[in-house]
Design a protein around this motif. Structure first.
Motif, PDB file in Angstrom:
ATOM      1  N   LEU A 286       0.835  -1.200   0.000  1.00  0.00           N
ATOM      2  CA  LEU A 286       0.000   0.000   0.000  1.00  0.00           C
ATOM      3  C   LEU A 286       0.874   1.256   0.000  1.00  0.00           C
ATOM      4  O   LEU A 286       0.626   2.212  -0.746  1.00  0.00           O
ATOM      5  N   ILE A 287       1.920   1.249   0.830  1.00  0.00           N
ATOM      6  CA  ILE A 287       2.855   2.379   0.876  1.00  0.00           C
ATOM      7  C   ILE A 287       3.579   2.520  -0.467  1.00  0.00           C
ATOM      8  O   ILE A 287       3.783   3.636  -0.954  1.00  0.00           O
ATOM      9  N   PHE A 288       3.955   1.384  -1.045  1.00  0.00           N
ATOM     10  CA  PHE A 288       4.634   1.410  -2.348  1.00  0.00           C
ATOM     11  C   PHE A 288       3.727   2.024  -3.420  1.00  0.00           C
ATOM     12  O   PHE A 288       4.160   2.851  -4.230  1.00  0.00           O
ATOM     13  N   ASN A 290       1.424   4.109  -3.055  1.00  0.00           N
ATOM     14  CA  ASN A 290       1.278   5.544  -2.812  1.00  0.00           C
ATOM     15  C   ASN A 290       2.177   6.352  -3.742  1.00  0.00           C
ATOM     16  O   ASN A 290       1.791   7.413  -4.246  1.00  0.00           O
ATOM     17  N   ASN A 291       3.398   5.849  -3.977  1.00  0.00           N
ATOM     18  CA  ASN A 291       4.343   6.529  -4.866  1.00  0.00           C
ATOM     19  C   ASN A 291       4.368   5.940  -6.270  1.00  0.00           C
ATOM     20  O   ASN A 291       5.073   6.443  -7.147  1.00  0.00           O
ATOM     21  N   ASN A 292       3.615   4.855  -6.464  1.00  0.00           N
ATOM     22  CA  ASN A 292       3.588   4.195  -7.771  1.00  0.00           C
ATOM     23  C   ASN A 292       2.148   3.861  -8.139  1.00  0.00           C
ATOM     24  O   ASN A 292       1.734   2.687  -8.117  1.00  0.00           O
ATOM     25  N   PRO A 293       1.350   4.880  -8.449  1.00  0.00           N
ATOM     26  CA  PRO A 293      -0.096   4.674  -8.664  1.00  0.00           C
ATOM     27  C   PRO A 293      -0.426   3.761  -9.838  1.00  0.00           C
ATOM     28  O   PRO A 293      -1.575   3.330  -9.966  1.00  0.00           O
ATOM     29  N   GLN A 294       0.550   3.448 -10.680  1.00  0.00           N
ATOM     30  CA  GLN A 294       0.274   2.535 -11.795  1.00  0.00           C
ATOM     31  C   GLN A 294      -0.062   1.123 -11.312  1.00  0.00           C
ATOM     32  O   GLN A 294      -0.545   0.295 -12.087  1.00  0.00           O
ATOM     33  N   PHE A 295       0.186   0.868 -10.018  1.00  0.00           N
ATOM     34  CA  PHE A 295      -0.120  -0.459  -9.465  1.00  0.00           C
ATOM     35  C   PHE A 295      -1.403  -0.448  -8.620  1.00  0.00           C
ATOM     36  O   PHE A 295      -1.621  -1.345  -7.809  1.00  0.00           O
ATOM     37  N   ASN A 296      -2.251   0.565  -8.847  1.00  0.00           N
ATOM     38  CA  ASN A 296      -3.514   0.642  -8.109  1.00  0.00           C
ATOM     39  C   ASN A 296      -4.384  -0.587  -8.345  1.00  0.00           C
ATOM     40  O   ASN A 296      -5.057  -1.074  -7.433  1.00  0.00           O
ATOM     41  N   LEU A 299      -3.196  -3.401  -6.269  1.00  0.00           N
ATOM     42  CA  LEU A 299      -3.574  -3.165  -4.881  1.00  0.00           C
ATOM     43  C   LEU A 299      -5.034  -3.569  -4.661  1.00  0.00           C
ATOM     44  O   LEU A 299      -5.363  -4.212  -3.656  1.00  0.00           O
ATOM     45  N   ALA A 300      -5.878  -3.209  -5.602  1.00  0.00           N
ATOM     46  CA  ALA A 300      -7.292  -3.552  -5.500  1.00  0.00           C
ATOM     47  C   ALA A 300      -7.485  -5.069  -5.491  1.00  0.00           C
ATOM     48  O   ALA A 300      -8.279  -5.610  -4.716  1.00  0.00           O
ATOM     49  N   THR A 301      -6.738  -5.765  -6.334  1.00  0.00           N
ATOM     50  CA  THR A 301      -6.824  -7.230  -6.377  1.00  0.00           C
ATOM     51  C   THR A 301      -6.360  -7.832  -5.049  1.00  0.00           C
ATOM     52  O   THR A 301      -6.981  -8.761  -4.522  1.00  0.00           O
ATOM     53  N   ALA A 302      -5.262  -7.287  -4.528  1.00  0.00           N
ATOM     54  CA  ALA A 302      -4.729  -7.794  -3.252  1.00  0.00           C
ATOM     55  C   ALA A 302      -5.736  -7.574  -2.123  1.00  0.00           C
ATOM     56  O   ALA A 302      -5.894  -8.426  -1.248  1.00  0.00           O
ATOM     57  N   LYS A 320      -9.784   4.385   2.793  1.00  0.00           N
ATOM     58  CA  LYS A 320      -9.152   5.568   3.399  1.00  0.00           C
ATOM     59  C   LYS A 320      -7.925   6.001   2.606  1.00  0.00           C
ATOM     60  O   LYS A 320      -7.663   7.199   2.440  1.00  0.00           O
ATOM     61  N   PHE A 321      -7.158   5.008   2.148  1.00  0.00           N
ATOM     62  CA  PHE A 321      -5.961   5.317   1.371  1.00  0.00           C
ATOM     63  C   PHE A 321      -6.319   6.091   0.107  1.00  0.00           C
ATOM     64  O   PHE A 321      -5.750   7.147  -0.177  1.00  0.00           O
ATOM     65  N   PHE A 322      -7.286   5.575  -0.655  1.00  0.00           N
ATOM     66  CA  PHE A 322      -7.675   6.255  -1.897  1.00  0.00           C
ATOM     67  C   PHE A 322      -8.334   7.601  -1.597  1.00  0.00           C
ATOM     68  O   PHE A 322      -8.161   8.569  -2.347  1.00  0.00           O
ATOM     69  N   PHE A 323      -9.078   7.665  -0.486  1.00  0.00           N
ATOM     70  CA  PHE A 323      -9.708   8.930  -0.092  1.00  0.00           C
ATOM     71  C   PHE A 323      -8.641   9.990   0.162  1.00  0.00           C
ATOM     72  O   PHE A 323      -8.785  11.149  -0.248  1.00  0.00           O
ATOM     73  N   SER A 324      -7.557   9.592   0.844  1.00  0.00           N
ATOM     74  CA  SER A 324      -6.479  10.541   1.144  1.00  0.00           C
ATOM     75  C   SER A 324      -5.789  11.033  -0.120  1.00  0.00           C
ATOM     76  O   SER A 324      -5.162  12.097  -0.120  1.00  0.00           O
ATOM     77  N   LYS A 325      -5.901  10.250  -1.201  1.00  0.00           N
ATOM     78  CA  LYS A 325      -5.295  10.635  -2.486  1.00  0.00           C
ATOM     79  C   LYS A 325      -6.300  11.322  -3.399  1.00  0.00           C
ATOM     80  O   LYS A 325      -6.018  11.551  -4.580  1.00  0.00           O
ATOM     81  N   ASN A 326      -7.488  11.646  -2.828  1.00  0.00           N
ATOM     82  CA  ASN A 326      -8.575  12.283  -3.597  1.00  0.00           C
ATOM     83  C   ASN A 326      -9.058  11.415  -4.754  1.00  0.00           C
ATOM     84  O   ASN A 326      -9.647  11.924  -5.716  1.00  0.00           O
TER      85      ASN A 326
END
Length: 454
Positions: A286-288, A290-296, A299-302, A320-326
């Motif tokens: 999840l932290i990764f 955050n700086n590499n949105p191409q893997f969203n 992340l969703a699959t995980a 919450k994570f996606f909310f914080s990123k708007n």
């Protein structure tokens, strides 16, 4: 009545002995009874005074008991307890020592002595006492003994005891931290590494040797060496899920997102790997992301792997994570998943509604806020969000009604109260009432200023 019951219990438990039994031949029966009653009365008074933290008075009563029977160990134990409470450590030590001399088989007298040495941080004396205490609760006190060995830098003894406890009762986080601290010393880690490397050569199919060696290299900041061992493990034991745990971290460190995703999915699918480790790996990914949105998408699959998790609401945390990123669209999807599992989660409800607001879905926001108000008619924030949606939609009269109904439910929340006043100001502005608008805007400003000065 209660006093006699108390003394009966104390006598039966062995705390009180007949105080004048040794003097029976020299005293008349009436004198013996009087002395015994005086002993019990003073002991009861000591217990009572200790209970209300009058330790000095308790000690006075205990001294009267000692004058009657100077060989009763329970009295010295009570003296030690009261002296320890007063932080009179030398006197407490002296009392507990006397108790242990009179009755060396009573665990609690030794425990009192241990409490004194721990309080004054005399670790060496504490070690001696804890070694005695292991006679009663071996593994319980051995946990303390590990810490005491660490405090006194007796790392050989500490590592030996850690290994023994790991084998007998399983690993613990605390011992794991101690072991890591010890292994930072080359004196301990180098021979261990050499032994493990030799063991791997001799038996390349033994997974545990690889894992321990990876751990040692990682703890000594030799990440390249650790990665080499993990790759060797994967080659020798292709179905090793534990190899993927280590490789996942190395791939993240090397910014290899695709490889990290594959390793993560292997970890999440494994029946051998503990849930806590899976959560830890997911959080690192999840932290990764955050700086590499191409893997969203990965992340969703995980996150889907945790849909039935009874302990952590992963969909909400991802939301919450996606909310914080708007990223409100993704946030909404995950908050909905979260509420499908736990429809009463008011935090998830609020976050979902705020995500609707963030994505300008004001009609949906109003409809959902109204629906939830049927279920939670005293929840102030739902009224606020309904009023906010109405203001955004330009239905100012309806906004005013929702906000005026809800503001009475605000309790000790300055920020929310200021929000209500701001939205009421907006509503009255839309209705053309300048006086009320200024009044509510002014109140909101004062509330926010008062919050800053607190």
């Amino acid at each position: 009545m209660n006093i006699r019951i108390l003394f009966s219990g104390l006598t039966l438990s062995g705390l009180l002995l007949c105080p004048v039994i040794t003097q029976a031949q020299q005293q008349e029966p009436d004198e013996i009874v009087l002395a015994q009653n005086e002993f019990e009365d003073n002991f009861y008074e000591a217990i009572k005074q200790k209970g209300i933290e009058n330790y000095d008075k308790a000690l006075q009563a205990l001294q009267a008991c000692i004058a009657i029977n100077p060989n009763e160990p329970a009295i010295y134990n009570e003296v030690g307890i009261n002296q320890l409470a007063l932080k009179n450590f030398p006197e407490a030590e002296k009392a507990f020592l006397k108790a242990t001399q009179l009755d060396p088989e009573n665990r609690w007298y030794w425990q009192g002595l241990y409490d004194v040495y721990y309080a004054v941080q005399d670790w060496n004396k504490a070690i001696t006492i804890v070694q005695k205490l292991t006679k009663w609760r071996k593994e319980f006190y051995e946990e303390d003994l590990v810490s005491l060995y660490m405090y006194t830098s007796q790392y050989d003894k500490a590592i030996a005891l850690i290994d023994a406890l790991d084998a007998s009762v399983g690993e613990s986080h605390k011992r794991e931290m101690y072991k890591a601290q010890i292994m930072q010393n080359e004196r301990y880690s180098k021979p261990k590494k050499e032994v493990l490397e030799a063991a791997i050569k001799k038996n390349p199919k033994e997974e545990s040797n690889y894992l321990e060696l990876i751990y040692l290299y990682s703890e000594s900041n030799q990440e390249e060496k650790a990665e080499e061992v993990a790759k060797k493990l994967e080659k020798e034991i292709p179905d090793s899920d534990w190899a993927q745990v280590s490789l996942f971290k190395f791939h993240l460190n090397n910014n290899e997102g695709d490889k990290a995703s594959k390793s993560l999915f292997r970890v999440l699918e494994s029946n051998k790997i503990d849930r806590k480790i899976k959560h830890r790996a997911f959080n690192e990914f999840l932290i990764f992301v955050n700086n590499n949105p191409q893997f969203n998408d990965d992340l969703a699959t995980a996150a889907d792997y945790f849909e039935d998790d009874e302990f952590v609401n992963v969909p909400k945390e991802v939301g919450k994570f996606f909310f914080s990123k708007n990223d409100y669209t993704r946030a909404i999807a995950y908050f909905k998943k979260s509420l499908a599992n736990n429809s009463d989660d008011i935090e998830a409800i609020e976050l979902l509604l705020y995500a609707y607001n963030g994505s300008n879905q004001n009609e949906v926001l109003l409809k959902e806020a109204e629906n939830y108000l049927d279920l939670y008619p005293t929840h102030a924030r739902l009224y606020y969000l309904a009023g906010l949606a109405c203001n955004n939609l330009g239905t100012f009269k309806k906004a005013k009604d929702w906000l005026e109904m809800g503001i009475d439910f605000v309790v000790e929340d300055t920020e929310l109260e200021a929000g209500f006043n701001t939205e009421l100001g907006r509503a009255y502005e839309g209705l053309g009432d300048t006086k009320q608008k200024e009044s509510y805007f002014g109140k909101a400003e004062r509330l926010l200023k008062s919050k800053k000065t607190r």
